[in-house]
Design a protein around this motif. Sequence first.
Motif, mmCIF file in Angstrom:
data_model
loop_
_atom_site.group_PDB
_atom_site.id
_atom_site.type_symbol
_atom_site.label_atom_id
_atom_site.label_comp_id
_atom_site.label_asym_id
_atom_site.label_seq_id
_atom_site.Cartn_x
_atom_site.Cartn_y
_atom_site.Cartn_z
ATOM 1 N N ARG A 22 62.094 -63.355 47.647
ATOM 2 C CA ARG A 22 61.512 -63.047 47.954
ATOM 3 C C ARG A 22 61.431 -63.449 49.569
ATOM 4 N NH1 ARG A 22 56.224 -62.905 45.039
ATOM 5 N NH2 ARG A 22 57.385 -65.205 43.883
ATOM 6 N N ALA A 23 61.051 -64.243 50.084
ATOM 7 C CA ALA A 23 60.400 -64.499 51.163
ATOM 8 C C ALA A 23 61.432 -65.129 52.284
ATOM 9 C CB ALA A 23 59.846 -66.374 51.061
ATOM 10 N N ARG A 24 62.443 -63.972 51.983
ATOM 11 C CA ARG A 24 64.303 -63.923 52.588
ATOM 12 C C ARG A 24 63.597 -64.591 54.413
ATOM 13 N NH1 ARG A 24 64.373 -60.259 49.050
ATOM 14 N NH2 ARG A 24 63.976 -58.221 50.726
ATOM 15 N N ASP A 25 62.476 -63.727 54.566
ATOM 16 C CA ASP A 25 62.284 -63.816 56.740
ATOM 17 C C ASP A 25 62.129 -65.497 56.888
ATOM 18 O OD1 ASP A 25 63.845 -61.210 56.478
ATOM 19 O OD2 ASP A 25 62.200 -60.384 56.236
ATOM 20 N N PHE A 26 61.334 -66.186 56.031
ATOM 21 C CA PHE A 26 60.598 -67.706 56.329
ATOM 22 C C PHE A 26 61.813 -68.272 56.377
ATOM 23 C CE2 PHE A 26 59.290 -71.996 55.492
ATOM 24 C CZ PHE A 26 58.398 -71.968 56.074
ATOM 25 N N ARG A 27 61.609 -68.481 57.709
ATOM 26 C CA ARG A 27 62.042 -69.613 58.332
ATOM 27 C C ARG A 27 61.977 -71.001 58.111
ATOM 28 N NH1 ARG A 27 65.620 -66.989 56.455
ATOM 29 N NH2 ARG A 27 66.136 -65.382 57.637
ATOM 30 N N LEU A 69 53.858 -72.362 53.865
ATOM 31 C CA LEU A 69 53.762 -73.230 53.884
ATOM 32 C C LEU A 69 55.462 -73.400 53.007
ATOM 33 C CD1 LEU A 69 50.901 -74.192 50.659
ATOM 34 C CD2 LEU A 69 51.081 -75.619 52.772
ATOM 35 N N MET A 70 55.536 -75.221 53.869
ATOM 36 C CA MET A 70 56.886 -75.572 53.848
ATOM 37 C C MET A 70 57.188 -76.390 52.649
ATOM 38 S SD MET A 70 58.050 -76.573 57.697
ATOM 39 C CE MET A 70 56.782 -77.550 57.960
ATOM 40 N N VAL A 71 58.124 -76.371 52.009
ATOM 41 C CA VAL A 71 58.064 -77.270 50.817
ATOM 42 C C VAL A 71 59.045 -79.013 51.077
ATOM 43 C CG1 VAL A 71 58.512 -77.515 48.366
ATOM 44 C CG2 VAL A 71 57.501 -75.681 49.447
ATOM 45 N N PHE A 72 58.833 -80.529 51.505
ATOM 46 C CA PHE A 72 60.401 -80.925 51.381
ATOM 47 C C PHE A 72 60.405 -81.668 50.196
ATOM 48 C CE2 PHE A 72 60.388 -81.929 56.160
ATOM 49 C CZ PHE A 72 59.304 -81.178 56.092
ATOM 50 N N LEU A 73 61.853 -82.190 49.930
ATOM 51 C CA LEU A 73 61.752 -83.121 48.790
ATOM 52 C C LEU A 73 61.822 -84.458 48.705
ATOM 53 C CD1 LEU A 73 62.530 -83.092 45.536
ATOM 54 C CD2 LEU A 73 65.215 -82.446 46.803
ATOM 55 N N ASP A 74 61.518 -85.383 48.065
ATOM 56 C CA ASP A 74 62.078 -87.109 48.390
ATOM 57 C C ASP A 74 63.330 -86.879 47.444
ATOM 58 O OD1 ASP A 74 61.668 -89.583 48.912
ATOM 59 O OD2 ASP A 74 60.153 -89.845 48.226
ATOM 60 N N VAL A 75 63.971 -87.436 48.786
ATOM 61 C CA VAL A 75 66.013 -88.137 47.637
ATOM 62 C C VAL A 75 65.799 -89.021 47.751
ATOM 63 C CG1 VAL A 75 66.462 -85.763 48.195
ATOM 64 C CG2 VAL A 75 66.963 -87.229 49.628
ATOM 65 N N VAL A 76 67.026 -89.911 46.844
ATOM 66 C CA VAL A 76 66.725 -91.500 46.827
ATOM 67 C C VAL A 76 68.484 -91.717 47.473
ATOM 68 C CG1 VAL A 76 66.483 -93.443 45.022
ATOM 69 C CG2 VAL A 76 65.323 -91.580 45.400
ATOM 70 N N TYR A 77 69.089 -92.132 47.716
ATOM 71 C CA TYR A 77 70.353 -92.281 48.446
ATOM 72 C C TYR A 77 70.826 -93.599 48.180
ATOM 73 C CZ TYR A 77 70.264 -87.336 49.025
ATOM 74 O OH TYR A 77 70.911 -85.836 49.384
ATOM 75 N N ASN A 78 69.687 -94.495 47.356
ATOM 76 C CA ASN A 78 70.150 -95.994 47.917
ATOM 77 C C ASN A 78 70.233 -96.759 46.532
ATOM 78 O OD1 ASN A 78 67.500 -96.915 46.226
ATOM 79 N ND2 ASN A 78 66.319 -96.091 48.840
ATOM 80 N N THR A 138 71.841 -71.266 60.010
ATOM 81 C CA THR A 138 70.966 -70.156 58.848
ATOM 82 C C THR A 138 69.646 -69.661 59.770
ATOM 83 O OG1 THR A 138 69.323 -72.152 57.696
ATOM 84 C CG2 THR A 138 71.359 -71.095 57.165
ATOM 85 N N GLY A 139 69.360 -70.345 61.284
ATOM 86 C CA GLY A 139 68.331 -70.165 62.036
ATOM 87 C C GLY A 139 67.692 -70.553 61.293
ATOM 88 N N ARG A 140 67.155 -71.632 60.671
ATOM 89 C CA ARG A 140 65.873 -72.528 59.706
ATOM 90 C C ARG A 140 65.529 -74.051 60.695
ATOM 91 N NH1 ARG A 140 68.135 -73.510 54.024
ATOM 92 N NH2 ARG A 140 66.150 -73.976 53.594
ATOM 93 N N HIS A 141 64.150 -73.989 60.690
ATOM 94 C CA HIS A 141 63.804 -75.543 60.948
ATOM 95 C C HIS A 141 63.812 -76.173 59.509
ATOM 96 C CE1 HIS A 141 62.483 -73.694 64.697
ATOM 97 N NE2 HIS A 141 61.718 -73.039 64.093
ATOM 98 N N ILE A 142 65.023 -77.226 59.695
ATOM 99 C CA ILE A 142 64.919 -77.814 58.304
ATOM 100 C C ILE A 142 64.675 -79.505 59.219
ATOM 101 C CG2 ILE A 142 66.179 -78.748 56.655
ATOM 102 C CD1 ILE A 142 68.839 -76.522 56.608
ATOM 103 N N HIS A 143 63.921 -79.986 58.577
ATOM 104 C CA HIS A 143 63.043 -81.393 58.517
ATOM 105 C C HIS A 143 63.990 -82.556 57.702
ATOM 106 C CE1 HIS A 143 60.889 -78.836 61.344
ATOM 107 N NE2 HIS A 143 60.559 -78.235 60.495
ATOM 108 N N LEU A 144 64.320 -83.650 58.736
ATOM 109 C CA LEU A 144 64.422 -84.661 57.683
ATOM 110 C C LEU A 144 64.169 -85.981 58.222
ATOM 111 C CD1 LEU A 144 68.662 -84.436 58.616
ATOM 112 C CD2 LEU A 144 67.201 -83.850 56.148
#
Length: 587
Positions: free
Chosen positions: A96-101, A188-197, A283-289
């Motif tokens: 539904r929040a298709r316009d959220f970038r 609200l943005m949502v971040f995820l903690d990922v484990v690649y070690n 996608t024109g999105r703000h993506i943060h690492l």
Amino acid sequence: MNERHFGAKLTSDGTTFRLWAPAAKRVDLLLEQQSYTLHAAKHGWFEIKLAEAKAGARYRFRIDSELDVPDPASAFQPEDVFGPSEVIDPANYVWRARDFRGRPWHETVLLEAHVGAFTPEGTYRAMIDKLDHLVETGITALELLPLADFAGRRNWGYDGVLWYAPDSAYGRPDELKLLIDEAHLRGLMVFLDVVYNHFGPEGNYLSRYAPGFFTEAHTPWGSAIDYRVPEVRAFAIENALYWLGEYRFDGLRLDAVHAITERGEIPLLHDLSLAVGELAAATGRHIHLVLENDDNCVSLLDPGDDPPHGKYRAQWNDDYHHAWHVELTGEKQGYYRDYQRAPLSDIARCLGSGFAYQGEPSEHRSGMARGEPSGGLPPTAFVNFLQNHDQIGNRAFGDRLECEANPKAIEAALAITLIAPAIPMLFMGEEWGSKVPFPFFCDFKGGLAEAVRNGRRAEYAWAYERFGNDVPDPLSEATFRSAVLDWDMRTGPGRERLALVRQLLDIRRRHVVPRLAGARFGNARAAGNGLLRANWHLGGGLGLLLAANLSEHAVTTAPDEAAGAPIWGEAGGAFRPWSVLWRLETK
């Protein structure tokens, strides 16, 4: 963007199943009650396409007619890591929040949360009811501890073995998407903690049919992953793109990247950032690492690199936490001994140039040099915090700062952390001063369970000697239950703390965030009487000034020569104990 190679791919005319198993001679697909032999392809791949396999079908791979395993890129494990994988239709959920970038990085205010302990229900759906609280508090980003499927019903998340499958303990994939969608509808943005070690210790079968995943080296948590192997590197990069694309997470926090061992190759971190940058651009999105990196490597960081192009927005600043913890509690054990000499000066250095350790020898690391000069980075390259899951949970009782420090001192630390130009982070419940512990917990069985239990006893022998069975058992469900947040406290004893945090974040939103573009470090210094001063250069020709008395005694000071409008605290020649003054100075 890279084409996904791993996992079951559902199309309009069936499902394609693929497995990279270079050490296997034969691979069969067990689909419901039928068995199908996969075709061997190049470079260790096996695959088959079945028209009868639809969404909801459950399957396993049988290796060399002797071992049944889940799909290592399973999208869902309804019966835990040892059960069958389920084919998931990625188009089933209608966003539904298709316009959220997303939001620009400088607007980020993080709250770290564990899905299982965030609410009594411990589910994605139950978290939705708390999103309005986050918005009203001034939080702009919810960061979830790892969700990759782990063995058992409870875990911090850092023992994940099926990286693509959100753990079924919290709900189904579409319910996770619903949580993210509802967050986006609220801005609200949502971040995820990922484990690649590393991979978790139970439920991982990769070494049997794809031993090339691992090197002979070891991390503190298991065998090191060999990212020199193209398929292994692709497995991690595609996983990052999967969470950001399929689930529309707005950012990832990569756990303990100093434990990723690579030799003589372009680092995985570089390639992963490039791939994410392509997704963001497309996608024109703000993506943060964001990184956790004990090595304090400045060369990996650039918060202005938008979209990412090989680097990372920011790093969790453990130095900032450790210095504050020593200042507030006086603790000196473990890594805290590196900050015991002058913790207030270490706080000042973090406020004035990022890291406390920028190449100096670390006593905790046997005199090894740690870190790189960081003052040339913008303040937004650092995520600063007073508490997080590690710093609470890696204690014998999982006790929070509220149980160890003067509440007025904590409030002064919050008044500095939440307004200073670095990106602030709170741990769930910290906003109302929760005293609910966050001890380490897991749900392993048999010998592994005993090994974990014995390991904790060895690590915290002093606590077991003094308190015996009162020390939480990490395998007990009661230990997990003790970590569930006390939401009633926010409208009771925690009401005043919550009001303070909301006021501080409102000051940040109105006065600091609009001027963070082009922000630079200034100077910071600490005095022996507890007086701390710092300044930063903000956009629009303004300076941000901090003066604080971080002591139990009143401090009289000479008035500042520079004029500036107070935005927090009371101006004057005397500072009450634990008082903080923030001003905006016209340049």
